[in-house]
Write a protein that holds these residues in place. Structure first.
Motif, PDB file in Angstrom:
ATOM      1  N   ARG A  71      12.460  15.527   9.963  1.00 52.30           N
ATOM      2  CA  ARG A  71      12.789  16.099   8.658  1.00 52.30           C
ATOM      3  C   ARG A  71      11.704  17.044   8.129  1.00 52.30           C
ATOM      4  O   ARG A  71      11.951  17.813   7.213  1.00 52.30           O
ATOM      5  CB  ARG A  71      13.033  14.986   7.639  1.00 52.30           C
ATOM      6  N   GLY A  72      10.492  16.935   8.680  1.00 50.80           N
ATOM      7  CA  GLY A  72       9.405  17.769   8.206  1.00 50.80           C
ATOM      8  C   GLY A  72       8.883  17.343   6.842  1.00 50.80           C
ATOM      9  O   GLY A  72       8.346  18.151   6.094  1.00 50.80           O
ATOM     10  N   THR A  73       9.024  16.050   6.526  1.00 49.19           N
ATOM     11  CA  THR A  73       8.561  15.519   5.241  1.00 49.19           C
ATOM     12  C   THR A  73       7.706  14.282   5.482  1.00 49.19           C
ATOM     13  O   THR A  73       7.643  13.765   6.601  1.00 49.19           O
ATOM     14  CB  THR A  73       9.749  15.139   4.321  1.00 49.19           C
ATOM     15  N   PHE A  74       7.071  13.807   4.422  1.00 45.78           N
ATOM     16  CA  PHE A  74       6.266  12.598   4.500  1.00 45.78           C
ATOM     17  C   PHE A  74       6.990  11.434   3.847  1.00 45.78           C
ATOM     18  O   PHE A  74       7.576  11.577   2.769  1.00 45.78           O
ATOM     19  CB  PHE A  74       4.921  12.799   3.785  1.00 45.78           C
ATOM     20  N   GLU A  75       6.955  10.275   4.504  1.00 45.59           N
ATOM     21  CA  GLU A  75       7.390   9.018   3.891  1.00 45.59           C
ATOM     22  C   GLU A  75       6.148   8.436   3.225  1.00 45.59           C
ATOM     23  O   GLU A  75       5.112   8.289   3.875  1.00 45.59           O
ATOM     24  CB  GLU A  75       7.924   8.059   4.953  1.00 45.59           C
ATOM     25  N   MET A  76       6.249   8.135   1.934  1.00 45.74           N
ATOM     26  CA  MET A  76       5.075   7.706   1.173  1.00 45.74           C
ATOM     27  C   MET A  76       5.074   6.192   0.984  1.00 45.74           C
ATOM     28  O   MET A  76       6.120   5.575   0.759  1.00 45.74           O
ATOM     29  CB  MET A  76       5.043   8.398  -0.188  1.00 45.74           C
ATOM     30  N   PHE A  77       3.861   5.601   1.069  1.00 42.52           N
ATOM     31  CA  PHE A  77       3.659   4.167   0.881  1.00 42.52           C
ATOM     32  C   PHE A  77       2.587   3.992  -0.188  1.00 42.52           C
ATOM     33  O   PHE A  77       1.470   4.485  -0.031  1.00 42.52           O
ATOM     34  CB  PHE A  77       3.209   3.503   2.184  1.00 42.52           C
ATOM     35  N   THR A  78       2.936   3.310  -1.265  1.00 41.87           N
ATOM     36  CA  THR A  78       1.985   3.078  -2.347  1.00 41.87           C
ATOM     37  C   THR A  78       1.676   1.596  -2.433  1.00 41.87           C
ATOM     38  O   THR A  78       2.522   0.754  -2.135  1.00 41.87           O
ATOM     39  CB  THR A  78       2.529   3.572  -3.697  1.00 41.87           C
ATOM     40  N   TYR A  79       0.466   1.283  -2.838  1.00 39.56           N
ATOM     41  CA  TYR A  79       0.064  -0.112  -2.969  1.00 39.56           C
ATOM     42  C   TYR A  79       0.036  -0.563  -4.413  1.00 39.56           C
ATOM     43  O   TYR A  79       0.056  -1.738  -4.692  1.00 39.56           O
ATOM     44  CB  TYR A  79      -1.295  -0.368  -2.298  1.00 39.56           C
ATOM     45  N   ASN A  80      -0.016   0.341  -5.356  1.00 36.83           N
ATOM     46  CA  ASN A  80      -0.007  -0.015  -6.774  1.00 36.83           C
ATOM     47  C   ASN A  80       1.305   0.460  -7.359  1.00 36.83           C
ATOM     48  O   ASN A  80       1.421   1.562  -7.858  1.00 36.83           O
ATOM     49  CB  ASN A  80      -1.197   0.620  -7.498  1.00 36.83           C
ATOM     50  N   LYS A  81       2.318  -0.390  -7.286  1.00 36.45           N
ATOM     51  CA  LYS A  81       3.668  -0.024  -7.711  1.00 36.45           C
ATOM     52  C   LYS A  81       3.817   0.025  -9.221  1.00 36.45           C
ATOM     53  O   LYS A  81       4.663   0.714  -9.744  1.00 36.45           O
ATOM     54  CB  LYS A  81       4.696  -1.015  -7.153  1.00 36.45           C
TER      55      LYS A  81
END
Length: 148
Positions: free
Chosen positions: A39-49
């Protein structure tokens, strides 16, 4: 590209390629990003929801993959200390911050991570250099005093 709202910061602090050739991005305020090649995009992962402010939460400064365990990434954050990101479950675990325990991780900012030829992990932090010897499984703070 990063999709963001107008109020979000879009600064990349570090880029890392893991053993599977995945590209990961450490971001200021957006957490950890994994590049999706199709897709040419980033999947984001956050730790402080729970945080609504991107300026002080989810700051990732450094990413490192140990050759001993390819299923996780060591994550140096700008305000939450040291984390381990589990690739399969897409979750974060954090080192316990405890200034009173000499064998606990005691820094809330980790700017650089690497391992040496005997398997110890080294962390450059806001409280000095911290090491984790694989055979001891405990942290050690190394303080450097300027010469007088």
């Amino acid at each position: 590209t990063f999709e963001k709202s107008p109020n979000e910061v879009n600064t990349i602090m570090n880029i890392f390629q893991d053993h599977e050739n995945n590209i990961w991005a450490a971001t200021w305020g957006r957490g950890l990003g994994k590049f999706d090649k199709q897709r040419g995009t980033f999947e984001m992962f956050t730790y402080n929801k729970s945080s609504e402010s991107y300026s002080r939460a989810n700051i990732v400064l450094n990413i490192y993959e140990s050759s001993k365990d390819n299923n996780m990434l060591w994550i140096g954050t700008g305000e939450a200390g040291l984390a381990i990101f589990h690739k399969k479950t897409k979750t974060f675990d954090f080192a316990t911050l405890n200034d009173n325990d000499p064998h606990a991780f005691n820094a809330n900012a980790v700017s650089y991570i690497f391992d040496d030829n005997i398997g110890a992990l080294w962390f450059a932090t806001n409280k000095g250099v911290v090491t984790l010897a694989s055979y001891l499984q405990q942290f050690r703070v190394n303080k450097f005093e300027p010469p007088s």
